[in-house]
Design a protein around this motif. Structure first.
Motif, PDB file in Angstrom:
ATOM      1  N   CYS A  30       0.861  -1.195   0.000  1.00 37.34           N
ATOM      2  CA  CYS A  30       0.000   0.000   0.000  1.00 37.34           C
ATOM      3  C   CYS A  30       0.896   1.245   0.000  1.00 37.34           C
ATOM      4  O   CYS A  30       1.706   1.438   0.909  1.00 37.34           O
ATOM      5  CB  CYS A  30      -0.917  -0.009   1.211  1.00 37.34           C
ATOM      6  SG  CYS A  30      -2.007   1.428   1.317  1.00 37.34           S
ATOM      7  N   GLU A  34      -2.256   6.220  -1.110  1.00 38.31           N
ATOM      8  CA  GLU A  34      -3.450   5.409  -0.854  1.00 38.31           C
ATOM      9  C   GLU A  34      -3.723   5.310   0.643  1.00 38.31           C
ATOM     10  O   GLU A  34      -4.886   5.366   1.083  1.00 38.31           O
ATOM     11  CB  GLU A  34      -3.247   4.020  -1.459  1.00 38.31           C
ATOM     12  CG  GLU A  34      -4.496   3.137  -1.411  1.00 38.31           C
ATOM     13  CD  GLU A  34      -4.269   1.804  -2.092  1.00 38.31           C
ATOM     14  OE1 GLU A  34      -5.224   0.986  -2.103  1.00 38.31           O
ATOM     15  OE2 GLU A  34      -3.149   1.580  -2.608  1.00 38.31           O
ATOM     16  N   THR A  85      -7.265  -1.126   1.180  1.00 45.09           N
ATOM     17  CA  THR A  85      -6.757  -2.153   0.277  1.00 45.09           C
ATOM     18  C   THR A  85      -6.538  -3.462   1.026  1.00 45.09           C
ATOM     19  O   THR A  85      -6.008  -3.471   2.134  1.00 45.09           O
ATOM     20  CB  THR A  85      -5.431  -1.682  -0.340  1.00 45.09           C
ATOM     21  OG1 THR A  85      -5.616  -0.409  -0.965  1.00 45.09           O
ATOM     22  CG2 THR A  85      -4.922  -2.678  -1.364  1.00 45.09           C
TER      23      THR A  85
END
Length: 422
Positions: A30, A34, A85
């Motif tokens: 990640c 993000e 995510t």
């Protein structure tokens, strides 16, 4: 386990655990953008926040992030999970109120009321066993109570020029050294936490590295390492050369130079580069040879040196400030004289212009009174006037005899007769 990790990490970073969140389960791949976007979407109701650091946890096979809020955790708004995510990320925070915190508030209230645990127990009719138990609990949580009531250190980051809100190393070191003596009854772990709470940037990274290498280092050891890195480590020869080559800078006031020189002198004395007894002689020599002096001050200082009367720091500063005050008064007097001279010149110029204008007006009046001026008649009109006054009339006109005609018609001419005689 996760709460303990949050509390320990907050202590290491020098922040309050009540304002910290631990986010677990973040995928290793990640990216920063993000992560920030997911955190902002979930934590915006709780105000501003800062990601203080990330670490990979092998037991979760994922990354954990420490987040600091700008205020204490609002339990009504804090999310338990954050959509992100790889699935939801778990959010860990310190529980609402622990037993130790409750007891500390009770003991603090009793202290404010001037009561002790034993007196309250006696008033409640508790037995000796209960009293002993309460005393043991009080002694166990007392260091934690003291931790809640201490004064925080200032902020030091290791910058050459402290940022707004930060302190210089000397000021921070003085305060920290004093507080280490005050914290005698506090555990070593708590001392380290308090010390690190006032550190940022390079200084904090240095202490982190030391504790990672040897977690048993004391707060005093950490402070000594900071002194070694950020303190004044100049050798005796270096500080002596700096002291003996100091000179007044362009645009620097003489009193400012004397103060700056005194700081260097005191550092040289502390380092053993100069003897304390020679400070007055060195100061006088540097002022005479490395500063721009007015003639009266230069003469006065040289006379003092000749008679062996070396002025102390305060005496030197007093002489310098008297000289600066005399220079300032002299400059004011010169400005006043210059302004007065400028005013006199302006008045003289104004008088000259007025006189010139008066002369011009007189010349103009004379020119108007002479030939061709406004008071003169045109040449044709003058000639006509002369004719009316005494010259004979034009040819073909006969003069009228005096006394001819009636009174009313005096001066009138009769019409000429016709040639036919009629």
């Amino acid at each position: 386990m996760a709460v303990t990790m949050l509390q320990d990490w907050c202590r290491w970073m020098g922040v309050s655990a009540r304002r910290g969140l631990l986010v677990l389960g973040i995928p290793e791949d990640c990216d920063e953008a993000e992560l920030q976007e997911s955190l902002e979407a979930a934590l915006w109701p709780m105000g501003h926040f800062t990601v203080l650091g990330k670490v990979f946890r092998e037991e979760d096979d994922a990354t954990a992030a420490l987040v600091e809020l700008d205020r204490e955790v609002n339990y009504a708004l804090v999310p338990r999970e954050i959509p992100g995510t790889g699935g939801p990320w778990n959010v860990v925070f310190v529980p609402r109120c622990s037993g130790e915190e409750f007891l500390s508030r009770v003991f603090h209230f009793l202290e404010q009321q001037g009561q002790t645990v034993e007196s309250v127990a006696g008033a409640l009719g508790l037995g000796l066993h209960r009293v002993c138990w309460l005393r043991l609990v009080s002694e166990a949580v007392q260091p934690w109570v003291e931790t809640r009531r201490y004064q925080r250190l200032g902020v030091f980051s290791g910058r050459d020029q402290p940022a707004p809100g930060e302190e210089s190393f000397e000021a921070w070191l003085d305060h920290s050294a004093d507080m280490l003596h005050v914290w005698q009854g506090v555990s070593e772990r708590e001392k380290r936490r308090r010390l690190m709470e006032g550190l940022r940037g390079t200084a904090l990274q240095l202490v982190h590295g030391l504790l990672a290498e040897n977690p048993a280092r004391t707060a005093q050891d950490c402070l000594a390492a900071l002194i070694q890195v950020f303190g004044d480590n100049q050798s005796q020869a270096t500080i002596r050369v700096k002291c003996l080559t100091a000179q007044q800078q362009s645009g620097e006031r003489l009193s400012a130079f004397v103060l700056r020189l005194e700081v260097l002198l005191q550092k040289a004395i502390e380092k053993g580069a100069l003897a304390r007894a020679s400070a007055d002689h060195v100061r006088l020599r540097q002022v005479l040879t490395r500063a721009n002096l007015t003639e009266p001050l230069d003469e006065a200082l040289r006379k003092l040196r000749m008679v062996g009367r070396t002025p102390s720091f305060l005496e030197m500063l007093g002489l310098v400030r008297e000289s600066e005050a005399w220079e300032a008064s002299l400059a004011r007097s010169e400005r006043a004289q210059a302004e007065e001279g400028a005013g006199a010149r302006a008045n003289a110029q104004a008088d000259a212009r007025a006189n010139a204008k008066a002369e011009d007006d007189k010349m103009g009046s004379a020119s108007r009174a002479g030939p061709g001026g406004p008071g003169c008649e045109p040449e044709g009109l003058a000639q006509a006037g002369d004719q009316e006054a005494g010259e004979p009339p034009e040819k073909g006109l006969k003069p009228i005899p005096e006394g001819s005609g009636n009174e009313d018609g005096a001066g009138e001419t009769s019409p000429p007769k016709s040639s036919s005689g009629k």
